[in-house]
Design an enzyme around this catalytic site. Structure first.
Site, short mmCIF file in Angstrom:
data_model
loop_
_atom_site.label_atom_id
_atom_site.label_comp_id
_atom_site.label_asym_id
_atom_site.label_seq_id
_atom_site.Cartn_x
_atom_site.Cartn_y
_atom_site.Cartn_z
N TYR A 1 21.97 -19.09 -30.06
CA TYR A 1 20.84 -18.66 -30.88
C TYR A 1 19.59 -19.45 -30.52
CZ TYR A 1 18.02 -17.69 -35.06
OH TYR A 1 17.01 -17.32 -35.92
N SER B 1 12.07 -18.95 -33.89
CA SER B 1 12.69 -19.74 -34.95
C SER B 1 12.38 -21.20 -34.71
CB SER B 1 14.21 -19.54 -34.94
OG SER B 1 14.87 -20.49 -35.77
#
Length: 266
Positions: free
Chosen positions: A163, A150
């Site tokens: 995350y 990401s």
């Protein structure tokens, strides 16, 4: 070099783990369209079966020029299930992993169970899959593994701690795998999406102000569709990328380039 077939995957077997929806579904469809035999694996067995049908035609009958597709139920958090599944799939030319989870909370509010859940799905599951798949690829002298990181591996905001940490860790895990199995011809790369409209971003989409702010932050001033990530996957699995390994391909609409900055009238 046959440039006319540079992206073709005829005769290749590729497993897409996390293929029941979102980016995984579109990746499976793109790979099958290039001629690959695609194994769609996911804990959501019905979703995986639907993806397989979309990829290769209703009932699994491949259309002309399109590879076959089958589904396989799989819980990636069960290491024994992963090893059993990989053994059943047989020789793989490619592995694409799109599984992931995010619990958006400030670090001070994070529970250890929530932390463990995010790390287990976003990082530990990749370790298990790589351990199961890479040795066989190395024996055959070729293979491509594509994991989904990401932009949060590089650029963070409040509420993204575990995350972001898991995605940064995934990048380094894939880079290390590239170093360890590179001499045997196995490649490992990461795709780093920006904001993509999938079930994982339902929380943001439900907040118009948050949703619009994310759209404004990229150079293209919009969210990505899941299908806009499929080309990156097809490229990294195909012979178009035979000298690409240990890298991160950002598909973020220019978010990390412009850093969501204000555009002054100068």
């Amino acid at each position: 070099m046959d440039y006319g077939n540079l992206f073709r995957l005829d005769g290749r077997r590729v497993a897409v783990v996390g293929g029941a929806s979102g980016i995984g579904r579109e990746a499976a469809r793109a790979l099958a369209a290039q001629g690959a035999h695609v194994i769609v694996a996911d804990r959501d067995a019905d979703g995986a079966a639907e993806t397989a049908a979309l990829a290769a035609g209703e009932g699994g009958a491949a259309a002309p020029g399109v590879g076959a597709a089958v589904s396989h139920p799989l819980d990636v958090l069960d290491p024994e299930a992963v090893r059993t599944a990989v053994a059943a799939w047989g020789a793989l030319d490619g592995l694409v992993v799109t599984v992931g989870a995010n619990v958006r909370k400030r670090i001070a509010d994070y529970g250890l169970d929530e932390f463990d859940r995010v790390i287990a799905l976003n990082l530990r599951s990749y370790l298990t899959l790589i351990q199961a798949v890479a040795p066989g690829m190395a024996e055959r002298g070729r293979g491509s593994v594509v994991g989904f990181a990401s932009m949060r591996a590089f650029q963070v905001e409040p509420g993204q701690g575990p995350y972001a940490a898991s995605k940064a860790g995934l990048v380094q895990l894939l880079r290390t795998a590239a170093a360890e199995w590179g001499p045997q011809g196995v490649r490992f790369n990461a795709v780093a999406p920006g904001v993509v409209r999938t079930p994982l971003t339902d929380q943001i989409a439900a907040d118009p102000e948050w949703f619009d702010a994310y759209a404004r932050a990229s150079a293209l001033k919009r969210w990505a569709r899941a299908d806009e990530l499929a080309g990156a996957v097809a490229y990294l699995v195909s012979d178009a990328s035979t000298f690409v390994t240990g890298t991160v391909l950002s598909v973020d609409g220019g978010w990390t380039a412009v850093d969501g900055r204000y555009d002054p009238a100068v």
